[in-house]
Write a protein that holds these residues in place. Structure first.
Motif, PDB file in Angstrom:
ATOM      1  N   TYR A 259      37.549  38.938  38.890  1.00 34.77           N
ATOM      2  CA  TYR A 259      38.026  37.740  40.073  1.00 34.77           C
ATOM      3  C   TYR A 259      36.562  38.042  41.058  1.00 34.77           C
ATOM      4  O   TYR A 259      36.154  39.044  41.315  1.00 34.77           O
ATOM      5  CB  TYR A 259      39.152  38.184  40.469  1.00 34.77           C
ATOM      6  CG  TYR A 259      40.397  38.018  39.711  1.00 34.77           C
ATOM      7  CD1 TYR A 259      40.939  36.747  39.799  1.00 34.77           C
ATOM      8  CD2 TYR A 259      40.723  39.132  38.832  1.00 34.77           C
ATOM      9  CE1 TYR A 259      41.921  36.576  38.696  1.00 34.77           C
ATOM     10  CE2 TYR A 259      41.720  38.883  37.853  1.00 34.77           C
ATOM     11  CZ  TYR A 259      42.270  37.331  37.910  1.00 34.77           C
ATOM     12  OH  TYR A 259      43.471  37.384  36.989  1.00 34.77           O
ATOM     13  N   ILE A 260      36.267  36.548  41.635  1.00 40.06           N
ATOM     14  CA  ILE A 260      35.512  36.602  42.967  1.00 40.06           C
ATOM     15  C   ILE A 260      36.227  35.688  43.667  1.00 40.06           C
ATOM     16  O   ILE A 260      36.793  34.514  43.467  1.00 40.06           O
ATOM     17  CB  ILE A 260      34.237  35.705  42.274  1.00 40.06           C
ATOM     18  CG1 ILE A 260      33.360  36.554  41.165  1.00 40.06           C
ATOM     19  CG2 ILE A 260      33.364  35.402  43.449  1.00 40.06           C
ATOM     20  CD1 ILE A 260      32.788  37.917  41.615  1.00 40.06           C
ATOM     21  N   ALA A 261      36.346  36.171  44.860  1.00 44.24           N
ATOM     22  CA  ALA A 261      36.935  35.523  46.207  1.00 44.24           C
ATOM     23  C   ALA A 261      36.117  35.464  47.508  1.00 44.24           C
ATOM     24  O   ALA A 261      35.196  36.263  47.681  1.00 44.24           O
ATOM     25  CB  ALA A 261      38.484  36.441  46.277  1.00 44.24           C
ATOM     26  N   THR A 262      36.236  34.532  48.104  1.00 38.77           N
ATOM     27  CA  THR A 262      35.593  34.184  49.364  1.00 38.77           C
ATOM     28  C   THR A 262      33.947  34.313  49.179  1.00 38.77           C
ATOM     29  O   THR A 262      33.404  33.807  48.290  1.00 38.77           O
ATOM     30  CB  THR A 262      35.804  35.370  50.360  1.00 38.77           C
ATOM     31  OG1 THR A 262      35.584  36.699  50.150  1.00 38.77           O
ATOM     32  CG2 THR A 262      37.504  35.256  50.684  1.00 38.77           C
ATOM     33  N   GLY A 263      33.357  34.540  50.179  1.00 37.06           N
ATOM     34  CA  GLY A 263      31.903  34.656  50.343  1.00 37.06           C
ATOM     35  C   GLY A 263      31.449  33.378  51.066  1.00 37.06           C
ATOM     36  O   GLY A 263      31.805  32.319  51.700  1.00 37.06           O
ATOM     37  N   THR A 264      29.871  33.226  50.782  1.00 36.33           N
ATOM     38  CA  THR A 264      29.296  31.844  51.410  1.00 36.33           C
ATOM     39  C   THR A 264      28.727  31.252  50.259  1.00 36.33           C
ATOM     40  O   THR A 264      27.940  31.709  49.518  1.00 36.33           O
ATOM     41  CB  THR A 264      28.016  32.585  52.215  1.00 36.33           C
ATOM     42  OG1 THR A 264      28.579  33.194  53.599  1.00 36.33           O
ATOM     43  CG2 THR A 264      27.434  31.246  52.898  1.00 36.33           C
TER      44      THR A 264
END
Length: 333
Positions: A259-264
């Protein structure tokens, strides 16, 4: 009277449209975020973390004014944070953390003036830190780290140039060895998560742009394999196309998925993506329910995934959310 009625009807219509709009953005994706205990230290971004014996340790980072050294442990059963011994050396942000053979490790980072290469071991039994052999690569920050077969790895980052090298740490010999670099895709502020005996690395920035390369590192052969890019909207050979390249996101893995969440991305993001290593495909999940942020920390405890901390502009956050990837969206928890 008619005008008052029409005005009231208009307000109801707007409210109804807003509700429908929210429904369309939440019910068409699967997964639910649940608010958990706030981090007990000050809000911050770019913290380091590791997990030992089903407890998550999170510390260091940048609160908007200072680089920090404090460390905290989260007990998922109690839903509670407790302060632990602070990291020795200097306060830092952009450091890496990992766990091997029942010990935690933190190293590299940036103290506001200098890029760092020092490296420390944490013993949870005695709540003490010990300095270990300095990282053998160049001093850097914004690297990725992971542990496989009770060996630790630090790869990529920024030392004044963007990097793609990869170094293995053996806690038994307290020694570093350079292993195969990424084939391409130099980067800083990327992400790594581990599924089985493989580490997956994606996202990050280099040369003023977001990196789209995605790789798996095999802990047995210590070799990298290129996977499907995370920016493939123009590739007509795929039925499913997406583009979520960016940097400063939180990453974790659970139940055999990443899982990858948020960031720019084009701006601060709340987007969440799920990776299936069996199909080499990503699926978008329910958006992160906290404020959009960069530099958040992700971790997994007891096969449960969490995102904590991060910053939006000059506002550091201390809140934390747990993600259930199979539950229906519930706006009230």
């Amino acid at each position: 009277m008619l005008m008052r009625y029409l005005k009231g009807y208009s307000l109801l219509l707007v409210a109804s449209l807003m509700a429908c709009s929210k429904s369309s953005t939440t019910t068409d994706k699967i997964g639910n975020w649940i608010k958990r205990s706030e981090f007990e230290g000050v809000g911050r971004s770019a913290a380091a973390s590791f997990v030992i014996d089903n407890k998550a340790y999170v510390g260091t980072g940048y609160d908007g004014e200072n680089r920090l050294q404090d460390f905290w442990v989260y007990d998922v059963d109690l839903n509670q944070w407790t302060q632990k011994a602070a990291l020795p050396g200097v306060g830092r942000s952009g450091a890496v953390g990992m766990a091997m053979a029942g010990k935690g490790y933190v190293g590299t980072g940036y103290d506001g003036l200098n890029k760092l290469s020092d490296f420390y071991q944490y013993d949870p039994a005695s709540n003490t830190w010990a300095r270990k052999a300095d990282f053998a690569g160049t001093a850097r920050y914004g690297a990725v780290s992971f542990a496989l077969n009770d060996k630790g790895y630090i790869a990529t980052g920024y030392d004044g140039n963007w990097l793609k090298d990869n170094w293995r740490y053996d806690p038994a010999s307290n020694a570093w060895t350079q292993v195969q670099s990424l084939t391409s895709g130099k980067r800083q502020d990327g992400n790594a998560f581990v599924i089985g005996n493989k580490a997956y690395v994606c996202m990050g920035t280099a040369n003023g742009t977001y990196v789209s390369d995605f790789y798996a590192f095999d802990g047995g052969t210590e070799t990298w394999t290129a996977l499907r890019a995370i920016d493939n909207v123009s590739d007509q050979s795929y039925d499913d196309n997406y583009n979520f390249k960016g940097s400063g996101a939180a990453a974790f893995a659970m139940r055999g998925l990443g899982y990858i969440a948020t960031g720019t991305k084009t701006g601060l993001s709340t987007a969440v993506w799920e990776y299936n290593p069996g199909t080499d495909l990503w699926v978008q999940k329910t958006d992160f329910e906290g404020a959009a942020r960069n530099g958040a920390t992700g971790f997994t405890v007891k096969d449960r995934g969490f995102v904590v901390l991060g910053t939006s502009s000059s506002q550091p956050f201390d809140n934390m959310f747990e993600f259930d990837p199979t539950a229906p969206y519930n706006q009230y928890d």
